[in-house]
Design a protein around this motif. Structure first.
Motif, PDB file in Angstrom:
ATOM      1  N   GLU A  32     -19.600  27.022  61.115  1.00  0.00           N
ATOM      2  CA  GLU A  32     -18.481  26.429  61.827  1.00  0.00           C
ATOM      3  C   GLU A  32     -17.216  26.384  60.969  1.00  0.00           C
ATOM      4  O   GLU A  32     -16.117  26.234  61.492  1.00  0.00           O
ATOM      5  CB  GLU A  32     -18.832  25.037  62.334  1.00  0.00           C
ATOM      6  N   ASN A  33     -17.380  26.514  59.660  1.00  0.00           N
ATOM      7  CA  ASN A  33     -16.233  26.529  58.761  1.00  0.00           C
ATOM      8  C   ASN A  33     -15.734  27.931  58.446  1.00  0.00           C
ATOM      9  O   ASN A  33     -14.786  28.095  57.677  1.00  0.00           O
ATOM     10  CB  ASN A  33     -16.600  25.853  57.439  1.00  0.00           C
ATOM     11  N   TYR A  34     -16.384  28.931  59.023  1.00  0.00           N
ATOM     12  CA  TYR A  34     -16.122  30.312  58.663  1.00  0.00           C
ATOM     13  C   TYR A  34     -15.763  31.158  59.880  1.00  0.00           C
ATOM     14  O   TYR A  34     -16.393  31.049  60.936  1.00  0.00           O
ATOM     15  CB  TYR A  34     -17.354  30.935  58.002  1.00  0.00           C
ATOM     16  N   ALA A  35     -14.762  31.993  59.696  1.00  0.00           N
ATOM     17  CA  ALA A  35     -14.591  33.105  60.611  1.00  0.00           C
ATOM     18  C   ALA A  35     -15.715  34.095  60.320  1.00  0.00           C
ATOM     19  O   ALA A  35     -16.153  34.229  59.181  1.00  0.00           O
ATOM     20  CB  ALA A  35     -13.238  33.766  60.400  1.00  0.00           C
ATOM     21  N   MET A  36     -16.175  34.757  61.357  1.00  0.00           N
ATOM     22  CA  MET A  36     -17.288  35.690  61.204  1.00  0.00           C
ATOM     23  C   MET A  36     -16.865  37.074  61.672  1.00  0.00           C
ATOM     24  O   MET A  36     -16.116  37.218  62.643  1.00  0.00           O
ATOM     25  CB  MET A  36     -18.494  35.224  62.017  1.00  0.00           C
ATOM     26  N   GLY A  37     -17.372  38.068  60.974  1.00  0.00           N
ATOM     27  CA  GLY A  37     -17.019  39.431  61.333  1.00  0.00           C
ATOM     28  C   GLY A  37     -18.221  40.352  61.348  1.00  0.00           C
ATOM     29  O   GLY A  37     -19.259  40.057  60.750  1.00  0.00           O
ATOM     30  N   TRP A  38     -18.057  41.442  62.073  1.00  0.00           N
ATOM     31  CA  TRP A  38     -19.029  42.528  62.047  1.00  0.00           C
ATOM     32  C   TRP A  38     -18.317  43.773  61.539  1.00  0.00           C
ATOM     33  O   TRP A  38     -17.195  44.076  61.974  1.00  0.00           O
ATOM     34  CB  TRP A  38     -19.597  42.802  63.436  1.00  0.00           C
ATOM     35  N   PHE A  39     -18.979  44.476  60.658  1.00  0.00           N
ATOM     36  CA  PHE A  39     -18.503  45.734  60.122  1.00  0.00           C
ATOM     37  C   PHE A  39     -19.621  46.757  60.272  1.00  0.00           C
ATOM     38  O   PHE A  39     -20.774  46.393  60.511  1.00  0.00           O
ATOM     39  CB  PHE A  39     -18.135  45.581  58.641  1.00  0.00           C
ATOM     40  N   ARG A  40     -19.286  48.019  60.132  1.00  0.00           N
ATOM     41  CA  ARG A  40     -20.330  49.049  60.198  1.00  0.00           C
ATOM     42  C   ARG A  40     -20.027  50.178  59.239  1.00  0.00           C
ATOM     43  O   ARG A  40     -18.875  50.423  58.894  1.00  0.00           O
ATOM     44  CB  ARG A  40     -20.463  49.593  61.627  1.00  0.00           C
ATOM     45  N   GLN A  41     -21.089  50.851  58.833  1.00  0.00           N
ATOM     46  CA  GLN A  41     -20.939  52.001  57.950  1.00  0.00           C
ATOM     47  C   GLN A  41     -21.783  53.131  58.490  1.00  0.00           C
ATOM     48  O   GLN A  41     -23.023  53.044  58.526  1.00  0.00           O
ATOM     49  CB  GLN A  41     -21.356  51.657  56.518  1.00  0.00           C
ATOM     50  N   VAL A  95     -24.997  51.506  60.134  1.00  0.00           N
ATOM     51  CA  VAL A  95     -25.585  50.233  59.727  1.00  0.00           C
ATOM     52  C   VAL A  95     -24.524  49.165  59.990  1.00  0.00           C
ATOM     53  O   VAL A  95     -23.381  49.302  59.549  1.00  0.00           O
ATOM     54  CB  VAL A  95     -25.993  50.232  58.248  1.00  0.00           C
ATOM     55  N   TYR A  96     -24.926  48.136  60.718  1.00  0.00           N
ATOM     56  CA  TYR A  96     -24.011  47.062  61.095  1.00  0.00           C
ATOM     57  C   TYR A  96     -24.250  45.847  60.210  1.00  0.00           C
ATOM     58  O   TYR A  96     -25.387  45.381  60.069  1.00  0.00           O
ATOM     59  CB  TYR A  96     -24.210  46.709  62.566  1.00  0.00           C
ATOM     60  N   TYR A  97     -23.159  45.339  59.661  1.00  0.00           N
ATOM     61  CA  TYR A  97     -23.210  44.203  58.753  1.00  0.00           C
ATOM     62  C   TYR A  97     -22.441  43.035  59.348  1.00  0.00           C
ATOM     63  O   TYR A  97     -21.359  43.222  59.921  1.00  0.00           O
ATOM     64  CB  TYR A  97     -22.554  44.546  57.421  1.00  0.00           C
ATOM     65  N   CYS A  98     -22.975  41.830  59.160  1.00  0.00           N
ATOM     66  CA  CYS A  98     -22.168  40.670  59.491  1.00  0.00           C
ATOM     67  C   CYS A  98     -21.680  40.049  58.198  1.00  0.00           C
ATOM     68  O   CYS A  98     -22.277  40.232  57.125  1.00  0.00           O
ATOM     69  CB  CYS A  98     -22.906  39.688  60.384  1.00  0.00           C
ATOM     70  N   ALA A  99     -20.576  39.325  58.294  1.00  0.00           N
ATOM     71  CA  ALA A  99     -19.931  38.755  57.131  1.00  0.00           C
ATOM     72  C   ALA A  99     -19.244  37.451  57.509  1.00  0.00           C
ATOM     73  O   ALA A  99     -18.872  37.252  58.671  1.00  0.00           O
ATOM     74  CB  ALA A  99     -18.910  39.740  56.560  1.00  0.00           C
ATOM     75  N   ALA A 100     -19.094  36.593  56.509  1.00  0.00           N
ATOM     76  CA  ALA A 100     -18.469  35.284  56.719  1.00  0.00           C
ATOM     77  C   ALA A 100     -17.266  35.131  55.811  1.00  0.00           C
ATOM     78  O   ALA A 100     -17.308  35.497  54.633  1.00  0.00           O
ATOM     79  CB  ALA A 100     -19.483  34.173  56.431  1.00  0.00           C
ATOM     80  N   LYS A 101     -16.214  34.569  56.391  1.00  0.00           N
ATOM     81  CA  LYS A 101     -14.971  34.367  55.665  1.00  0.00           C
ATOM     82  C   LYS A 101     -14.504  32.922  55.892  1.00  0.00           C
ATOM     83  O   LYS A 101     -14.324  32.486  57.027  1.00  0.00           O
ATOM     84  CB  LYS A 101     -13.906  35.332  56.178  1.00  0.00           C
ATOM     85  N   TRP A 102     -14.279  32.225  54.787  1.00  0.00           N
ATOM     86  CA  TRP A 102     -13.767  30.862  54.911  1.00  0.00           C
ATOM     87  C   TRP A 102     -12.402  30.882  55.586  1.00  0.00           C
ATOM     88  O   TRP A 102     -11.531  31.643  55.215  1.00  0.00           O
ATOM     89  CB  TRP A 102     -13.658  30.216  53.525  1.00  0.00           C
ATOM     90  N   GLY A 103     -12.244  30.034  56.595  1.00  0.00           N
ATOM     91  CA  GLY A 103     -10.933  29.874  57.201  1.00  0.00           C
ATOM     92  C   GLY A 103     -10.680  30.791  58.378  1.00  0.00           C
ATOM     93  O   GLY A 103     -11.532  30.968  59.241  1.00  0.00           O
ATOM     94  N   SER A 104      -9.517  31.388  58.398  1.00  0.00           N
ATOM     95  CA  SER A 104      -9.051  32.089  59.592  1.00  0.00           C
ATOM     96  C   SER A 104      -9.636  33.489  59.716  1.00  0.00           C
ATOM     97  O   SER A 104     -10.103  34.079  58.744  1.00  0.00           O
ATOM     98  CB  SER A 104      -7.515  32.165  59.577  1.00  0.00           C
ATOM     99  N   ARG A 120     -29.685  48.622  61.297  1.00  0.00           N
ATOM    100  CA  ARG A 120     -29.334  49.997  61.645  1.00  0.00           C
ATOM    101  C   ARG A 120     -29.345  50.200  63.152  1.00  0.00           C
ATOM    102  O   ARG A 120     -30.308  49.837  63.838  1.00  0.00           O
ATOM    103  CB  ARG A 120     -30.295  50.977  60.983  1.00  0.00           C
ATOM    104  N   VAL A 121     -28.292  50.830  63.623  1.00  0.00           N
ATOM    105  CA  VAL A 121     -28.200  51.232  65.032  1.00  0.00           C
ATOM    106  C   VAL A 121     -28.077  52.750  65.080  1.00  0.00           C
ATOM    107  O   VAL A 121     -27.197  53.321  64.436  1.00  0.00           O
ATOM    108  CB  VAL A 121     -26.981  50.579  65.718  1.00  0.00           C
ATOM    109  N   THR A 122     -28.965  53.370  65.822  1.00  0.00           N
ATOM    110  CA  THR A 122     -28.930  54.818  65.990  1.00  0.00           C
ATOM    111  C   THR A 122     -28.840  55.129  67.476  1.00  0.00           C
ATOM    112  O   THR A 122     -29.673  54.669  68.259  1.00  0.00           O
ATOM    113  CB  THR A 122     -30.180  55.484  65.398  1.00  0.00           C
ATOM    114  N   VAL A 123     -27.820  55.893  67.837  1.00  0.00           N
ATOM    115  CA  VAL A 123     -27.600  56.234  69.240  1.00  0.00           C
ATOM    116  C   VAL A 123     -27.772  57.742  69.395  1.00  0.00           C
ATOM    117  O   VAL A 123     -27.033  58.524  68.795  1.00  0.00           O
ATOM    118  CB  VAL A 123     -26.198  55.810  69.706  1.00  0.00           C
ATOM    119  N   SER A 124     -28.738  58.119  70.202  1.00  0.00           N
ATOM    120  CA  SER A 124     -28.983  59.546  70.423  1.00  0.00           C
ATOM    121  C   SER A 124     -28.234  60.011  71.672  1.00  0.00           C
ATOM    122  O   SER A 124     -28.033  59.246  72.611  1.00  0.00           O
ATOM    123  CB  SER A 124     -30.472  59.814  70.584  1.00  0.00           C
ATOM    124  N   SER A 125     -27.873  61.278  71.653  1.00  0.00           N
ATOM    125  CA  SER A 125     -27.099  61.821  72.790  1.00  0.00           C
ATOM    126  C   SER A 125     -27.993  62.359  73.885  1.00  0.00           C
ATOM    127  O   SER A 125     -29.190  62.476  73.719  1.00  0.00           O
ATOM    128  CB  SER A 125     -26.169  62.928  72.290  1.00  0.00           C
TER     129      SER A 125
END
Length: 125
Positions: A32-41, A95-104, A120-125
């Motif tokens: 609740e004290n952190y902004a949260m983000g998702w990143f991927r590589q 690969v999807y990562y979540c992350a926490a950042k104090w504040g905004s 890991r997320v793999t999407v086949s065509s």
């Protein structure tokens, strides 16, 4: 010690959906004290911003590549953040990562203090 643990990844076909979860833990850690983000590589690429959500959930940001398809949300009572992935495309494979950042909220990777190990997320065509 703060831990962020992602789950929900898998192998899906193009057009399918997934919901990723990020469960946070730590003796006194509360998202609740952190902004949260998702990143991927993606393979062979640098890690990139996907989505972020403010501490209250009232503000969200998305990368242009996922706008209208992905939705970030949070449940502070459960210390968990989610990423709903709809209309998946092969280029969402990463690969999807979540992350926490104090504040905004922020879309800048270097501003995030805590990181999970990824799912890991793999999407086949």
């Amino acid at each position: 010690q703060v831990q962020l643990v992602e789950s929900g990844g898998g192998l899906v076909q193009a057009g399918d959906s997934l919901r990723l979860s990020c469960a946070a833990s730590g003796r006194t850690f509360s998202i609740e004290n952190y902004a949260m983000g998702w990143f991927r590589q993606a393979p062979g690429k640098e890690r990139e911003f996907v989505a972020a959500i403010s501490r209250t959930g009232h503000s969200t940001n998305y990368a242009d590549s996922v706008k209208g398809r992905f939705t970030i949300s949070r449940d502070n009572a459960k210390n968990t953040v989610y990423l709903q992935l709809n209309s998946l495309k092969p280029e969402d494979t990463a690969v999807y990562y979540c992350a926490a950042k104090w504040g905004s909220v922020s879309g800048r990777e270097k501003n995030y203090e805590y990181w999970g190990q990824g799912t890991r997320v793999t999407v086949s065509s």
